[in-house]
Design an enzyme around this catalytic site. Structure first.
Site, PDB file in Angstrom:
ATOM      1  N   TYR A   1      31.848 -18.059  80.734  1.00  0.00           N
ATOM      2  CA  TYR A   1      32.575 -18.875  81.701  1.00  0.00           C
ATOM      3  C   TYR A   1      33.846 -18.131  82.088  1.00  0.00           C
ATOM      4  O   TYR A   1      34.595 -17.685  81.210  1.00  0.00           O
ATOM      5  CB  TYR A   1      32.922 -20.235  81.078  1.00  0.00           C
ATOM      6  CG  TYR A   1      33.618 -21.170  82.040  1.00  0.00           C
ATOM      7  CD1 TYR A   1      32.908 -21.763  83.081  1.00  0.00           C
ATOM      8  CD2 TYR A   1      34.972 -21.446  81.929  1.00  0.00           C
ATOM      9  CE1 TYR A   1      33.537 -22.625  83.981  1.00  0.00           C
ATOM     10  CE2 TYR A   1      35.609 -22.301  82.820  1.00  0.00           C
ATOM     11  CZ  TYR A   1      34.886 -22.881  83.844  1.00  0.00           C
ATOM     12  OH  TYR A   1      35.507 -23.731  84.735  1.00  0.00           O
TER      13      TYR A   1
ATOM     14  N   LYS B   1      45.870 -19.973  80.363  1.00  0.00           N
ATOM     15  CA  LYS B   1      45.979 -20.858  79.200  1.00  0.00           C
ATOM     16  C   LYS B   1      47.280 -20.666  78.403  1.00  0.00           C
ATOM     17  O   LYS B   1      48.301 -21.167  78.812  1.00  0.00           O
ATOM     18  CB  LYS B   1      44.746 -20.689  78.320  1.00  0.00           C
ATOM     19  CG  LYS B   1      43.450 -21.198  79.008  1.00  0.00           C
ATOM     20  CD  LYS B   1      42.384 -21.522  78.009  1.00  0.00           C
ATOM     21  CE  LYS B   1      40.980 -21.637  78.609  1.00  0.00           C
ATOM     22  NZ  LYS B   1      40.663 -22.924  79.178  1.00  0.00           N
TER      23      LYS B   1
ATOM     24  N   ASP C   1      38.453 -10.516  80.706  1.00  0.00           N
ATOM     25  CA  ASP C   1      38.983 -11.852  80.952  1.00  0.00           C
ATOM     26  C   ASP C   1      39.534 -12.356  79.627  1.00  0.00           C
ATOM     27  O   ASP C   1      38.796 -12.740  78.719  1.00  0.00           O
ATOM     28  CB  ASP C   1      37.866 -12.765  81.481  1.00  0.00           C
ATOM     29  CG  ASP C   1      38.371 -14.179  81.714  1.00  0.00           C
ATOM     30  OD1 ASP C   1      39.562 -14.437  81.457  1.00  0.00           O
ATOM     31  OD2 ASP C   1      37.561 -15.025  82.147  1.00  0.00           O
TER      32      ASP C   1
HETATM   33  C1  LIG Z   1      37.334 -17.042  79.636  1.00  0.00           C
HETATM   34  C2  LIG Z   1      37.818 -18.008  80.673  1.00  0.00           C
HETATM   35  N1  LIG Z   1      38.181 -17.561  81.875  1.00  0.00           N
HETATM   36  C3  LIG Z   1      38.644 -18.389  82.833  1.00  0.00           C
HETATM   37  C4  LIG Z   1      38.748 -19.738  82.605  1.00  0.00           C
HETATM   38  C5  LIG Z   1      39.257 -20.647  83.681  1.00  0.00           C
HETATM   39  O1  LIG Z   1      40.522 -21.086  83.387  1.00  0.00           O
HETATM   40  P1  LIG Z   1      41.118 -22.386  84.103  1.00  0.00           P
HETATM   41  O2  LIG Z   1      40.390 -23.549  83.547  1.00  0.00           O
HETATM   42  O3  LIG Z   1      42.575 -22.330  83.758  1.00  0.00           O
HETATM   43  O4  LIG Z   1      40.900 -22.231  85.566  1.00  0.00           O
HETATM   44  C6  LIG Z   1      38.385 -20.254  81.358  1.00  0.00           C
HETATM   45  C7  LIG Z   1      38.497 -21.713  81.078  1.00  0.00           C
HETATM   46  O5  LIG Z   1      38.049 -22.211  80.079  1.00  0.00           O
HETATM   47  C8  LIG Z   1      37.893 -19.367  80.370  1.00  0.00           C
HETATM   48  O6  LIG Z   1      37.510 -19.821  79.166  1.00  0.00           O
END
Ligand SMILES: Cc1ncc(COP(=O)(O)O)c(C=O)c1O
Length: 461
Positions: A166, A299, A271
């Site tokens: 994700y 986060k 990421d």
């Molecule tokens: C690895 C990763 N990238 C991106 C995101 C997206 O972040 P946001 O919910 O702040 O848009 C998440 C959200 O859980 C994530 O786990």
């Protein structure tokens, strides 16, 4: 993972305990029920994000302090959810409060840069070893902009991701996650499956998924894409997968991905929205020692305020600096978020804090592992830094296929109910993990293990 004999868990017993625990949780969350009934009249599904949904109603929270949270019914819980990993600084951390309060008094938003944003970037350069940064307001914005930058830099459209990972809720990456297992196709040639409706097929088709922990499969797929005239702009991936519970990289895997992306001239994006400041001061880069070309953060960066960041090499960030690619946003580098981020980086997430988090996580994982062994459960504890989970599976999970084939989702759901009914606030969902904060104690970890043992006992009695 050593092979050992495991008990056959009685499915009827899981169902019986699940029913009992659901009833108990519903009884103690009547205030949440009432708020839900009111909320659903004006909020779609009664929640701000579908990830907050729960059947029959979500648990609405009221307060948090340090490692603890309280729901609207006054139930006190030790927080292992921590805002899906955003609160590694702990709730209402005094250093963050002081910095944000000082900022609130002198203006919270100008859509113009402030000094705190410069200082935060300087810290990120040092911690993540990439020289140039930009800000966003969420993980999704970070991955969306990072992919656009990689596309602008390379002049290519196709991107590669890991099946089951994700990366946020925009169209480029809402592909090949949480999809019906029987439709994923052959491992060498996974389908590009949109996650939910509203995602144009033409966009999903630009996103190619490959299995985690298999550099050979990644390379073969990339070579085929090159032959088809669709050389990828980037590989976007988590260095340790954090949306299948936790799946760590096998030895040599990240190095092989680094080598092959470099050889093919493909931008490697880590990421680090989840790993980032949760697993080490310098995230996966520090923890695993492999340097990508770009990093996305969010986060935990903002200590509970919305924020995100993108780091890149000088060469890549040139396309932003010369405005070939527009990386923009009214709230980028918002002063309140930057004040919180700066306080978190300078005063909370220190080297000693990471020693503490590692020690806590070791204690928690060892405690869970001891329970797994004592009751011969099909599972194992896995984690890194502030993050961990018990994966209920007789086999080691290394990628999406092994996860889907082996993870016991019903046990995950039962464990969540046991936690919630015994003062442990835990991430809902079969793909999630715990996050510790610097304010947690060994006693908090022992409380978690105690609840886990109670479930193990009840399951096998
Ligand atoms: C690895 C990763 N990238 C991106 C995101 C997206 O972040 P946001 O919910 O702040 O848009 C998440 C959200 O859980 C994530 O786990």
């Amino acid at each position: 993972m050593a092979q050992r004999a495991v008990v056959e868990i009685d499915r009827a017993r899981i169902a019986e305990l699940t029913e009992r625990e659901e009833k108990k949780l519903n009884e103690t969350t009547q205030g949440s029920k009432r708020l839900y009934e009111r909320a659903r009249r004006s909020l779609a599904g009664g929640v701000p994000s579908s990830y907050h949904l729960r059947d029959p109603w979500p648990i609405y929270l009221a307060e948090g302090k340090g490692p603890r949270v309280w729901d609207v019914d006054g139930n006190e819980m030790i927080d292992f959810h921590n805002g899906f990993g955003s609160m590694v600084q702990g709730h209402a951390n005094p250093a963050v409060i002081e910095a944000v309060e000082a900022r609130l008094a002198v203006g919270t938003h100008f859509a113009a840069p402030t000094e705190d944003g410069v200082v935060v970037a300087e810290h990120l350069v040092e911690r993540f070893r990439l020289p140039k940064w930009r800000y966003t307001n969420s993980g999704s914005e970070s991955t969306m902009d990072a992919i656009r930058i990689a596309r602008g830099f390379t002049g290519r459209d196709t991107i590669v991701k890991i099946f089951g990972s994700y990366h946020g809720h925009h169209d480029y990456v809402m592909v090949s996650i949480g999809v019906p297992y029987d439709r994923i196709g052959d491992r060498e040639n996974y389908e590009s499956l949109p996650y939910g409706e509203g995602i144009p097929k033409v966009v999903a088709d630009l996103t190619i998924a490959v299995p985690f922990n298999d550099a050979g499969a990644m390379e073969r797929r990339i070579e085929r894409l090159v032959e088809e005239g669709r050389k990828p702009a980037c590989v976007i991936m988590e260095a340790a997968m954090m949306n299948l519970g936790i799946v760590l990289p096998e030895p040599g895997y990240l190095e092989a991905v680094r080598e092959l992306t470099e050889r093919h001239g493909i931008v490697l994006v880590f990421d680090e929205v989840k790993t980032g400041l949760c697993i080490a001061g310098g995230g996966a880069v520090e923890r695993f020692g492999v340097q990508p070309d770009m990093i996305t953060l969010a986060k935990s960066l903002g200590a509970g305020l919305p924020s995100g960041a993108i780091g890149a090499t000088e060469e890549i960030m040139q396309v932003v600096e010369n405005e070939r690619v527009y990386q923009v946003g009214t709230f980028n580098g918002n002063p309140a978020s930057m004040a919180a981020a700066r306080a978190g980086l300078e005063q909370v997430l220190t080297p000693e804090a990471y020693e503490h988090l590692d020690a806590l996580n070791d204690r928690l994982m060892a405690g869970c592992e001891a329970v797994v062994e004592k009751y011969s459960l099909p599972g194992y504890a896995v984690g890194v830094g502030a993050k961990g989970c018990v994966t209920f599976s007789p086999e080691k999970i290394v990628d999406y296929e092994t996860f889907k084939a082996n993870q016991d989702g019903e046990l995950m759901d039962l464990a969540w109910l046991y936690n919630m009914n015994r003062g442990i606030f835990m991430t809902p969902g079969r793909e999630e993990e715990w996050t510790l904060s610097v304010t947690h104690s060994f006693d908090d970890c022992d409380a978690f293990v105690g609840v886990f043992e109670e479930m193990a006992h009840d399951l096998t009695a």
